[in-house]
Motif scaffolding. Structure first.
Motif, PDB file in Angstrom:
ATOM      1  N   GLY A 119      52.177 -20.556 -57.585  1.00  0.00           N
ATOM      2  CA  GLY A 119      51.000 -20.852 -56.760  1.00  0.00           C
ATOM      3  C   GLY A 119      51.299 -20.967 -55.277  1.00  0.00           C
ATOM      4  N   ILE A 120      50.642 -21.925 -54.639  1.00  0.00           N
ATOM      5  CA  ILE A 120      50.741 -22.084 -53.180  1.00  0.00           C
ATOM      6  C   ILE A 120      52.186 -22.380 -52.767  1.00  0.00           C
ATOM      7  N   GLY A 121      52.845 -23.266 -53.504  1.00  0.00           N
ATOM      8  CA  GLY A 121      54.225 -23.630 -53.161  1.00  0.00           C
ATOM      9  C   GLY A 121      55.131 -22.422 -53.142  1.00  0.00           C
ATOM     10  N   TYR A 122      55.054 -21.595 -54.192  1.00  0.00           N
ATOM     11  CA  TYR A 122      55.913 -20.413 -54.270  1.00  0.00           C
ATOM     12  C   TYR A 122      55.574 -19.409 -53.158  1.00  0.00           C
ATOM     13  N   CYS A 133      41.199 -21.611 -54.121  1.00  0.00           N
ATOM     14  CA  CYS A 133      42.050 -20.422 -53.984  1.00  0.00           C
ATOM     15  C   CYS A 133      42.530 -20.072 -55.389  1.00  0.00           C
ATOM     16  N   GLU A 134      42.572 -18.779 -55.723  1.00  0.00           N
ATOM     17  CA  GLU A 134      42.914 -18.374 -57.107  1.00  0.00           C
ATOM     18  C   GLU A 134      44.363 -18.708 -57.451  1.00  0.00           C
ATOM     19  N   MET A 149      45.086 -16.612 -50.436  1.00  0.00           N
ATOM     20  CA  MET A 149      46.456 -17.146 -50.352  1.00  0.00           C
ATOM     21  C   MET A 149      47.043 -16.852 -48.967  1.00  0.00           C
ATOM     22  N   GLU A 150      46.632 -15.720 -48.393  1.00  0.00           N
ATOM     23  CA  GLU A 150      47.143 -15.352 -47.062  1.00  0.00           C
ATOM     24  C   GLU A 150      46.794 -16.423 -46.018  1.00  0.00           C
ATOM     25  N   ALA A 156      48.228 -21.308 -42.765  1.00  0.00           N
ATOM     26  CA  ALA A 156      47.993 -22.695 -42.334  1.00  0.00           C
ATOM     27  C   ALA A 156      49.302 -23.490 -42.352  1.00  0.00           C
ATOM     28  N   PHE A 157      50.120 -23.272 -43.386  1.00  0.00           N
ATOM     29  CA  PHE A 157      51.429 -23.957 -43.425  1.00  0.00           C
ATOM     30  C   PHE A 157      52.294 -23.481 -42.254  1.00  0.00           C
ATOM     31  N   GLU A 158      52.234 -22.186 -41.977  1.00  0.00           N
ATOM     32  CA  GLU A 158      53.027 -21.651 -40.860  1.00  0.00           C
ATOM     33  C   GLU A 158      52.561 -22.247 -39.528  1.00  0.00           C
ATOM     34  N   GLN A 159      51.239 -22.435 -39.396  1.00  0.00           N
ATOM     35  CA  GLN A 159      50.709 -23.030 -38.162  1.00  0.00           C
ATOM     36  C   GLN A 159      51.270 -24.444 -37.963  1.00  0.00           C
ATOM     37  N   CYS A 160      51.353 -25.210 -39.059  1.00  0.00           N
ATOM     38  CA  CYS A 160      51.913 -26.574 -38.974  1.00  0.00           C
ATOM     39  C   CYS A 160      53.379 -26.538 -38.536  1.00  0.00           C
TER      40      CYS A 160
END
Ligand SMILES: NC(=O)c1ccc[n+]([C@@H]2O[C@H](COP(=O)([O-])OP(=O)(O)OC[C@H]3O[C@@H](n4cnc5c(N)ncnc54)[C@H](O)[C@@H]3O)[C@@H](O)[C@H]2O)c1
Length: 292
Positions: free
Chosen positions: A17-20, A194-195, A219-220, A225-229
């Motif tokens: 999922g999101i983590g991976y 998000c799927e 997912m993109e 968003a994580f990259e922005q942080c």
């Protein structure tokens, strides 16, 4: 300066999922990742896949139940041993499903608390271990907690899930002072639906129909968003909503004017300075006591 090359990230809930997906994006930009999860087969395979793709060791996996300090400490220790100290901690593990409703479930102490122990307990425990690790190392760091749109919205069919995600938002915003205390920026990413597997088994028929009907984010956008942080060095105590049309900063709550008298406002700068001094002392004591 490139915020990824030679940086090390730990990611809970990193097996899928999101983590991976965030792990894969960070590795593609030059970072190393250590994945922690309770899905060991998937986690081992995920780390192997990232290493094979890179042609060298860029990832590792360790069984990590985020409700247990012992496991979280081992996750950070493995990252330190394998790649050097941790620069980025993503506390992302979460559950929903049956336990997301939480109102008319059986009056069972353990079953009722599981979603709270994972979704908010795992974030709090993970943040505490991350802060001690990063402060002891003395190079600052970045903590990103995965909240949700449910950290702001009221959703009757998933009330317990909403409670946990509101808690993640409150916790992440409250750690805004860590940037001054030990150079660690704490923020939260709050995706709309998000799927991924977490929405595959909703709490009820109504929740399923809601999820089928509602638009989703991608997912993109979530990864961005994580990259922005990571990339925005001014971001601390912020919450990023990831909506179907992209990323939006959710502004902080500003109390009404009646909460601010001029005498009070005059005292705020000194109180902030004294609060940071007090917190730095507590941090030094906590580092000694934890013996990480
Ligand atoms: N997908 C969405 O629609 C959505 C929306 C908003 C927020 N979120 C949040 O995103 C995060 C990641 O979820 P996802 O969408 O990738 O779903 P997912 O189910 O694919 O991933 C969640 C991961 O957390 C792991 N996990 C569960 N309990 C754990 C524990 N005790 N210790 C360690 N790991 C544990 C799972 O094994 C899984 O790998 C969660 O916090 C979720 O609440 C998801």
């Amino acid at each position: 300066m490139d915020p990824y090359t030679s940086k090390v990230a730990v990611i809970t809930g990193g097996s899928r999922g999101i983590g991976y997906n965030v792990a894969a994006a960070l590795v593609a930009k030059g970072a190393k990742v250590v994945l922690g999860d309770i899905l060991d087969k998937e986690g081992e395979a995920a780390a192997k896949e990232l290493n094979t793709r890179a042609g060298k060791q860029v990832a590792a996996y360790i069984h990590t139940d985020v409700t247990k300090y012992k496991d979280l400490i081992a996750l950070f220790a493995l990252a330190e041993k394998t790649f050097g100290g941790v620069d980025i901690a993503m506390l992302n593990a979460g559950i929903a499903g049956e336990s997301a409703g939480g109102v008319f479930t059986p009056l069972d102490d353990r079953a009722d608390m599981l979603i709270h122990e994972v979704n908010i307990g795992g974030v709090i425990k993970g943040n505490k271990v991350a802060l001690l690790h990063m402060a002891k190392r003395g190079k600052g760091g970045i903590i990103i907690n995965t909240a949700s749109i449910a950290g702001f919205s009221a959703m009757p069919s998933i009330a317990a899930y909403c409670a946990t995600k509101h808690a993640v938002v409150g916790w992440s915003r409250s750690l805004v002072n860590m940037q001054s205390v030990c150079g660690v920026r704490v923020n939260a990413v709050c995706p709309y639906w998000c799927e991924t597997d977490i929405i595959a088994n909703p709490a009820s028929d109504v929740a399923r129909r809601f999820l089928e009907a509602t638009p989703k984010t991608t997912m993109e956008y979530v990864v961005q968003a994580f990259e922005q942080c990571i990339e925005d060095s001014d971001m601390a105590g912020e919450t990023l909503l990831v909506l179907p049309d992209g990323i939006h900063v959710q502004p902080s709550f500003i109390p009404p004017e009646c909460c601010f008298t001029s005498e009070f406002l005059e005292k705020v700068p000194q109180l902030t300075e004294d609060g940071n001094k007090e917190t730095k002392k507590k941090l030094a004591q906590a580092i000694k006591a934890a013996k990480l």
